[in-house]
Design a protein around this motif. Structure first.
Motif, PDB file in Angstrom:
ATOM      1  N   ILE A 281      36.094  25.982  37.321  1.00  0.00           N
ATOM      2  CA  ILE A 281      36.867  26.768  36.370  1.00  0.00           C
ATOM      3  C   ILE A 281      38.158  27.183  37.056  1.00  0.00           C
ATOM      4  CG2 ILE A 281      36.892  28.883  35.001  1.00  0.00           C
ATOM      5  CD1 ILE A 281      33.665  28.553  35.355  1.00  0.00           C
ATOM      6  N   LEU A 282      39.297  26.866  36.450  1.00  0.00           N
ATOM      7  CA  LEU A 282      40.608  27.265  36.980  1.00  0.00           C
ATOM      8  C   LEU A 282      41.169  28.383  36.106  1.00  0.00           C
ATOM      9  CD1 LEU A 282      42.152  23.772  37.724  1.00  0.00           C
ATOM     10  CD2 LEU A 282      41.254  25.398  39.369  1.00  0.00           C
ATOM     11  N   PHE A 283      41.756  29.366  36.777  1.00  0.00           N
ATOM     12  CA  PHE A 283      42.289  30.523  36.060  1.00  0.00           C
ATOM     13  C   PHE A 283      43.530  31.004  36.779  1.00  0.00           C
ATOM     14  CE2 PHE A 283      42.447  34.771  34.316  1.00  0.00           C
ATOM     15  CZ  PHE A 283      41.962  34.588  33.041  1.00  0.00           C
ATOM     16  N   GLU A 284      44.587  31.319  36.042  1.00  0.00           N
ATOM     17  CA  GLU A 284      45.823  31.807  36.653  1.00  0.00           C
ATOM     18  C   GLU A 284      46.016  33.288  36.335  1.00  0.00           C
ATOM     19  OE1 GLU A 284      49.112  29.323  35.650  1.00  0.00           O
ATOM     20  OE2 GLU A 284      48.440  27.766  37.022  1.00  0.00           O
ATOM     21  N   ILE A 285      46.442  34.036  37.367  1.00  0.00           N
ATOM     22  CA  ILE A 285      46.683  35.474  37.229  1.00  0.00           C
ATOM     23  C   ILE A 285      48.157  35.730  37.501  1.00  0.00           C
ATOM     24  CG2 ILE A 285      46.037  37.772  37.998  1.00  0.00           C
ATOM     25  CD1 ILE A 285      43.453  36.534  39.143  1.00  0.00           C
ATOM     26  N   ASN A 286      48.842  36.303  36.542  1.00  0.00           N
ATOM     27  CA  ASN A 286      50.251  36.674  36.707  1.00  0.00           C
ATOM     28  C   ASN A 286      50.353  38.016  37.432  1.00  0.00           C
ATOM     29  OD1 ASN A 286      51.505  34.456  35.339  1.00  0.00           O
ATOM     30  ND2 ASN A 286      50.649  35.304  33.448  1.00  0.00           N
ATOM     31  N   PRO A 287      51.461  38.275  38.109  1.00  0.00           N
ATOM     32  CA  PRO A 287      51.599  39.535  38.856  1.00  0.00           C
ATOM     33  C   PRO A 287      51.406  40.787  37.997  1.00  0.00           C
ATOM     34  CG  PRO A 287      53.340  38.027  39.482  1.00  0.00           C
ATOM     35  CD  PRO A 287      52.611  37.395  38.326  1.00  0.00           C
ATOM     36  N   ALA A 288      51.848  40.758  36.748  1.00  0.00           N
ATOM     37  CA  ALA A 288      51.739  41.931  35.881  1.00  0.00           C
ATOM     38  C   ALA A 288      50.310  42.161  35.370  1.00  0.00           C
ATOM     39  CB  ALA A 288      52.687  41.791  34.699  1.00  0.00           C
TER      40      ALA A 288
ATOM     41  N   TYR B   6      41.351  42.168  39.361  1.00  0.00           N
ATOM     42  CA  TYR B   6      41.450  41.395  38.128  1.00  0.00           C
ATOM     43  C   TYR B   6      40.075  40.813  37.844  1.00  0.00           C
ATOM     44  CZ  TYR B   6      43.136  38.520  34.368  1.00  0.00           C
ATOM     45  OH  TYR B   6      43.331  37.980  33.127  1.00  0.00           O
ATOM     46  N   SER B   7      39.586  41.000  36.636  1.00  0.00           N
ATOM     47  CA  SER B   7      38.280  40.497  36.238  1.00  0.00           C
ATOM     48  C   SER B   7      38.459  39.253  35.377  1.00  0.00           C
ATOM     49  CB  SER B   7      37.521  41.579  35.459  1.00  0.00           C
ATOM     50  OG  SER B   7      36.230  41.125  35.144  1.00  0.00           O
ATOM     51  N   ILE B   8      37.885  38.152  35.833  1.00  0.00           N
ATOM     52  CA  ILE B   8      37.989  36.869  35.135  1.00  0.00           C
ATOM     53  C   ILE B   8      36.716  36.651  34.325  1.00  0.00           C
ATOM     54  CG2 ILE B   8      38.237  34.369  35.414  1.00  0.00           C
ATOM     55  CD1 ILE B   8      39.522  35.035  38.178  1.00  0.00           C
ATOM     56  N   PRO B   9      36.808  36.579  33.003  1.00  0.00           N
ATOM     57  CA  PRO B   9      35.596  36.340  32.210  1.00  0.00           C
ATOM     58  C   PRO B   9      35.107  34.898  32.406  1.00  0.00           C
ATOM     59  CG  PRO B   9      37.536  36.400  30.799  1.00  0.00           C
ATOM     60  CD  PRO B   9      37.999  36.726  32.187  1.00  0.00           C
TER      61      PRO B   9
ATOM     62  N   VAL C 241      35.748  39.007  46.468  1.00  0.00           N
ATOM     63  CA  VAL C 241      35.262  38.783  45.108  1.00  0.00           C
ATOM     64  C   VAL C 241      33.859  39.352  44.943  1.00  0.00           C
ATOM     65  CG1 VAL C 241      36.622  36.705  44.680  1.00  0.00           C
ATOM     66  CG2 VAL C 241      34.377  36.504  45.682  1.00  0.00           C
ATOM     67  N   ILE C 242      33.580  39.773  43.746  1.00  0.00           N
ATOM     68  CA  ILE C 242      32.228  40.122  43.338  1.00  0.00           C
ATOM     69  C   ILE C 242      32.015  39.508  41.961  1.00  0.00           C
ATOM     70  CG2 ILE C 242      32.044  42.250  44.692  1.00  0.00           C
ATOM     71  CD1 ILE C 242      32.723  43.830  42.198  1.00  0.00           C
ATOM     72  N   HIS C 243      30.766  39.240  41.610  1.00  0.00           N
ATOM     73  CA  HIS C 243      30.512  38.675  40.286  1.00  0.00           C
ATOM     74  C   HIS C 243      29.178  39.163  39.755  1.00  0.00           C
ATOM     75  CE1 HIS C 243      27.369  35.671  41.164  1.00  0.00           C
ATOM     76  NE2 HIS C 243      27.945  35.574  42.346  1.00  0.00           N
ATOM     77  N   ASP C 244      29.065  39.144  38.442  1.00  0.00           N
ATOM     78  CA  ASP C 244      27.802  39.377  37.768  1.00  0.00           C
ATOM     79  C   ASP C 244      27.614  38.223  36.794  1.00  0.00           C
ATOM     80  OD1 ASP C 244      29.526  39.958  35.663  1.00  0.00           O
ATOM     81  OD2 ASP C 244      29.163  42.101  35.708  1.00  0.00           O
ATOM     82  N   ASP C 245      26.783  38.398  35.784  1.00  0.00           N
ATOM     83  CA  ASP C 245      26.517  37.276  34.873  1.00  0.00           C
ATOM     84  C   ASP C 245      27.563  37.118  33.775  1.00  0.00           C
ATOM     85  OD1 ASP C 245      25.842  39.567  33.514  1.00  0.00           O
ATOM     86  OD2 ASP C 245      23.950  38.794  32.722  1.00  0.00           O
ATOM     87  N   GLN C 246      28.675  37.871  33.858  1.00  0.00           N
ATOM     88  CA  GLN C 246      29.709  37.761  32.837  1.00  0.00           C
ATOM     89  C   GLN C 246      31.100  37.505  33.384  1.00  0.00           C
ATOM     90  OE1 GLN C 246      29.461  41.408  30.654  1.00  0.00           O
ATOM     91  NE2 GLN C 246      27.388  41.023  29.963  1.00  0.00           N
ATOM     92  N   ALA C 247      31.361  37.906  34.634  1.00  0.00           N
ATOM     93  CA  ALA C 247      32.736  37.829  35.137  1.00  0.00           C
ATOM     94  C   ALA C 247      32.761  37.725  36.656  1.00  0.00           C
ATOM     95  CB  ALA C 247      33.524  39.056  34.695  1.00  0.00           C
TER      96      ALA C 247
END
Length: 139
Positions: free
Chosen positions: A33-40, A53-56, A102-108
């Motif tokens: 899974i690729l995801f981009e995070i903008n500075p804002a 930042y939390s990635i769903p 990083v940390i993760h659970d079953d959603q993010a």
């Protein structure tokens, strides 16, 4: 007498090559899974001084404790922010006096940035690309 000595060796020469080992490998494909995070887009927690930042990731619903979740991050060059990043760095990582973890659970999957050795937390000045690899394990 010598004939009896060579007879077992001769029989082994015919028997051993006839034995073959059969292995069945089950290949379980991973998910990337690729995801981009903008500075804002980074949030800031005033109590801890951490940018986050939390990635769903809905695919984490099927992940159990035996499965692997690998997260890496690539930075864009500040002079050319539209260029595709060239290399991914495995997280957790300390870069430029900032600790990325990083940390993760079953959603993010949550990416956190905190300054090290008393340094103030600083979010990236350019967008970053996060790469999440889910590796199922068959045990």
């Amino acid at each position: 007498m010598k004939t009896w000595f060579y007879l077992p060796l001769l029989l082994l020469g015919f028997i051993l090559p006839g034995c073959t080992k059969t292995t069945n490998e089950v290949v379980i494909p991973n998910q990337t899974i690729l995801f981009e995070i903008n500075p804002a887009d980074w949030g800031f927690d005033n109590n801890t001084g951490v940018y986050f930042y939390s990635i769903p990731v809905s695919e984490l619903n099927n992940v159990n404790q035996l499965d692997g979740v690998i997260v890496s991050m690539a930075r864009y060059d500040a002079n050319a922010p539209t260029v595709v990043p060239q290399a991914f760095e495995l997280l957790p990582q300390v870069y430029n006096n900032q600790s990325y973890f990083v940390i993760h659970d079953d959603q993010a999957v949550e990416v956190d940035i905190k300054g090290v050795n008393g340094a103030a937390s600083q979010k990236p000045a350019t967008k970053v690309r996060v790469k999440i690899v889910l590796i199922p394990s068959a045990q």
